[in-house]
Design a protein around this motif. Structure first.
Motif, PDB file in Angstrom:
ATOM      1  N   ILE A   1      -7.656  -3.715  15.707  1.00 57.21           N
ATOM      2  CA  ILE A   1      -6.547  -2.784  15.471  1.00 57.21           C
ATOM      3  C   ILE A   1      -6.969  -1.724  14.452  1.00 57.21           C
ATOM      4  CG2 ILE A   1      -4.174  -2.590  14.571  1.00 57.21           C
ATOM      5  CD1 ILE A   1      -3.638  -5.335  15.797  1.00 57.21           C
ATOM      6  N   ALA A   2      -6.786  -0.474  14.848  1.00 57.03           N
ATOM      7  CA  ALA A   2      -7.164   0.651  13.979  1.00 57.03           C
ATOM      8  C   ALA A   2      -6.063   1.693  14.014  1.00 57.03           C
ATOM      9  CB  ALA A   2      -8.470   1.257  14.473  1.00 57.03           C
ATOM     10  N   THR A   3      -6.051   2.557  13.013  1.00 58.41           N
ATOM     11  CA  THR A   3      -5.044   3.626  12.991  1.00 58.41           C
ATOM     12  C   THR A   3      -5.636   4.958  13.463  1.00 58.41           C
ATOM     13  OG1 THR A   3      -5.580   4.125  10.691  1.00 58.41           O
ATOM     14  CG2 THR A   3      -3.770   2.576  11.080  1.00 58.41           C
TER      15      THR A   3
ATOM     16  N   ASN B   1     -13.144  -4.273   1.429  1.00 57.79           N
ATOM     17  CA  ASN B   1     -11.889  -4.377   0.673  1.00 57.79           C
ATOM     18  C   ASN B   1     -10.740  -4.807   1.608  1.00 57.79           C
ATOM     19  OD1 ASN B   1      -9.731  -4.068  -1.028  1.00 57.79           O
ATOM     20  ND2 ASN B   1      -9.890  -1.844  -1.195  1.00 57.79           N
TER      21      ASN B   1
ATOM     22  N   TYR C   1      -7.538  -4.878   1.050  1.00 53.66           N
ATOM     23  CA  TYR C   1      -6.245  -4.208   0.853  1.00 53.66           C
ATOM     24  C   TYR C   1      -6.141  -2.975   1.759  1.00 53.66           C
ATOM     25  CZ  TYR C   1      -5.922  -6.960  -3.447  1.00 53.66           C
ATOM     26  OH  TYR C   1      -5.876  -7.979  -4.352  1.00 53.66           O
ATOM     27  N   SER C   2      -6.188  -3.180   3.060  1.00 55.84           N
ATOM     28  CA  SER C   2      -6.026  -2.038   3.966  1.00 55.84           C
ATOM     29  C   SER C   2      -4.684  -2.161   4.657  1.00 55.84           C
ATOM     30  CB  SER C   2      -7.144  -2.003   5.003  1.00 55.84           C
ATOM     31  OG  SER C   2      -6.874  -2.910   6.038  1.00 55.84           O
ATOM     32  N   GLN C   3      -4.140  -1.021   5.050  1.00 61.49           N
ATOM     33  CA  GLN C   3      -2.809  -1.048   5.667  1.00 61.49           C
ATOM     34  C   GLN C   3      -2.844  -1.753   7.016  1.00 61.49           C
ATOM     35  OE1 GLN C   3      -0.211  -0.097   3.786  1.00 61.49           O
ATOM     36  NE2 GLN C   3       0.956  -1.144   5.373  1.00 61.49           N
ATOM     37  N   VAL C   4      -3.979  -1.691   7.708  1.00 63.54           N
ATOM     38  CA  VAL C   4      -4.089  -2.411   8.991  1.00 63.54           C
ATOM     39  C   VAL C   4      -3.933  -3.909   8.748  1.00 63.54           C
ATOM     40  CG1 VAL C   4      -5.716  -3.082  10.819  1.00 63.54           C
ATOM     41  CG2 VAL C   4      -5.408  -0.684  10.270  1.00 63.54           C
TER      42      VAL C   4
ATOM     43  N   ILE D   1      -2.571  -5.430   6.175  1.00 65.22           N
ATOM     44  CA  ILE D   1      -1.210  -5.704   5.686  1.00 65.22           C
ATOM     45  C   ILE D   1      -0.213  -5.663   6.851  1.00 65.22           C
ATOM     46  CG2 ILE D   1       0.647  -4.807   4.191  1.00 65.22           C
ATOM     47  CD1 ILE D   1      -1.699  -3.797   2.325  1.00 65.22           C
ATOM     48  N   THR D   2      -0.405  -4.707   7.756  1.00 60.53           N
ATOM     49  CA  THR D   2       0.509  -4.588   8.902  1.00 60.53           C
ATOM     50  C   THR D   2       0.374  -5.788   9.839  1.00 60.53           C
ATOM     51  OG1 THR D   2       0.408  -2.179   8.776  1.00 60.53           O
ATOM     52  CG2 THR D   2       1.132  -3.118  10.873  1.00 60.53           C
TER      53      THR D   2
ATOM     54  N   GLY E   1       1.748  -8.874   7.956  1.00 62.61           N
ATOM     55  CA  GLY E   1       3.191  -8.699   7.774  1.00 62.61           C
ATOM     56  C   GLY E   1       3.961  -8.928   9.065  1.00 62.61           C
TER      57      GLY E   1
END
Lengths: 154, 210
Positions: free
Chosen positions: B89-91, B141, B143-146, B148-149, B152
């Protein structure tokens, strides 16, 4: 227009537009409308600073919608959601924050969304966010160099 | 506290009403974390064959791949799994990134198009999983939004999660950083490529599935 625009100049030539979206501007929108609104701002090569946080499901929907929109001009997004309550361990505090969220919506925290063509990377840490930008000039030079290298190999 | 009670009740209900004996396990994570390498490791260990191809180029896996009825034994117990390997999964997906790896413009554009579809499929399939292995590169690292998403959304759907900190054979790997980023989840450090700590991984998988 209730949103504010801020312009920054970097090395005198590369302009970065940050568009602030107050919570009041998106609170009445459905999830789809909210995502569409944010993506329309990002597609204009602006960085959206949104007051409040997206729901977890909305973040996933934002990625899906981004993928549907990717083409030669729009290469995707970089985004970060800052949840301020993450650092509060006390149960009472967390309950209080949940109650505030129920009453007022997810207006606490901040969401940053930028186009991948402008924002190279957002590095998150529990205590800070580093936002790395890409200069268009640098990027086009890099691509041209790659194309040149691959054609000279042949 | 509420979360613990909620999980306990959910587990009790799941155990009482669960009629299926085969658990659907999804491999999720950002691209190049080692999802397919781990899936291959498991399938090789228990079936003698690999599940998919791996590569240093991101988005090598662009379609959902399923391996059914994989029987695994650990500590005297045996469980049957259906493994689902998903595209990373990538943005963002930039076809020009594939040009660096020697793709022609046409192939790079095609690969980017397939990769975007792969990301959409991964997210769509999330709801169908019984348990999920989130495979993260321990040298990057967390702590990436991917990340976390993904985590979550699994939490919101009450899908049990095991975080696999992969590539611990590399010097820069930092499993503790992943543990610190997601303290509410079990994290197991492995090297899917070289097989380091795989026994502990199987034990953790059984705890997750149990």
């Amino acid at each position: 227009m209730s949103s504010m625009k801020h312009c920054l100049y970097w090395q005198g030539e590369f302009m970065l537009t940050l568009q602030f979206i107050p919570f009041t501007e998106i609170e009445s929108l459905s999830s789809d409308e909210r995502i569409e609104k944010l993506l329309s701002i990002v597609r204009e090569n602006k960085i959206a600073l949104v007051e409040g946080t997206l729901h977890k499901e909305e973040s996933a929907a934002l990625i899906k919608k981004t993928m549907e929109n990717i083409n030669q001009e729009f290469r995707g997004i970089e985004f970060a959601v800052i949840y301020p309550e993450q650092n509060d361990d006390a149960m009472f505090k967390r309950l209080r924050l949940k109650l505030i969220n129920v009453l007022l919506g997810n207006r606490r925290g901040l969401t940053i969304i930028g186009p991948a063509s402008v924002v190279k990377e957002i590095k998150q840490d529990p205590h800070k966010i580093d936002l790395y930008t890409t200069s268009h000039e640098q990027k086009s030079r890099k691509v041209l160099k790659q194309k040149h290298n691959s054609s000279s190999k042949r | 506290m509420l979360q613990i009670i909620k999980r306990f009740v959910h587990k009790i209900f799941r155990d009482i009403f669960r009629t299926r004996k085969v658990l659907k396990v999804g491999f999720y994570g950002p691209p190049n974390g080692g999802k397919t390498t781990l899936a291959n490791r498991i399938c090789k260990d228990w079936l003698g064959e690999e599940m998919g191809s791996v590569s240093n180029v991101a988005h090598e896996t662009r379609e959902i791949t399923i391996k059914e009825n994989v029987s695994i034994r650990s500590q005297g117990k045996e469980l049957i799994f259906n493994f689902v390997d998903t595209p990373g999964i990538a943005t963002k997906i930039d076809y020009e990134d594939f040009l660096k790896h020697g793709f022609t413009v046409r192939d790079a554009k095609e690969r980017a198009k397939e990769a975007t579809k792969g990301v959409i499929d991964s997210i769509t399939w999330l709801d169908t999983m019984d348990v999920v292995l989130v495979v993260l590169d321990a040298t990057i690292n967390p702590y990436s939004q991917v990340n976390i998403t993904i985590i979550g959304n699994l939490q919101a759907r009450e899908i049990p999660v095991l975080i696999v900190a992969n590539k611990i054979d590399l010097k820069r790997a930092d499993v503790n950083k992943i543990k610190a980023a997601f303290p509410q989840y079990d994290v197991v450090g492995i090297s899917a490529k070289h097989g380091n700590n795989v026994d502990e991984f199987y034990e953790a998988l059984f705890v997750l599935a149990g």
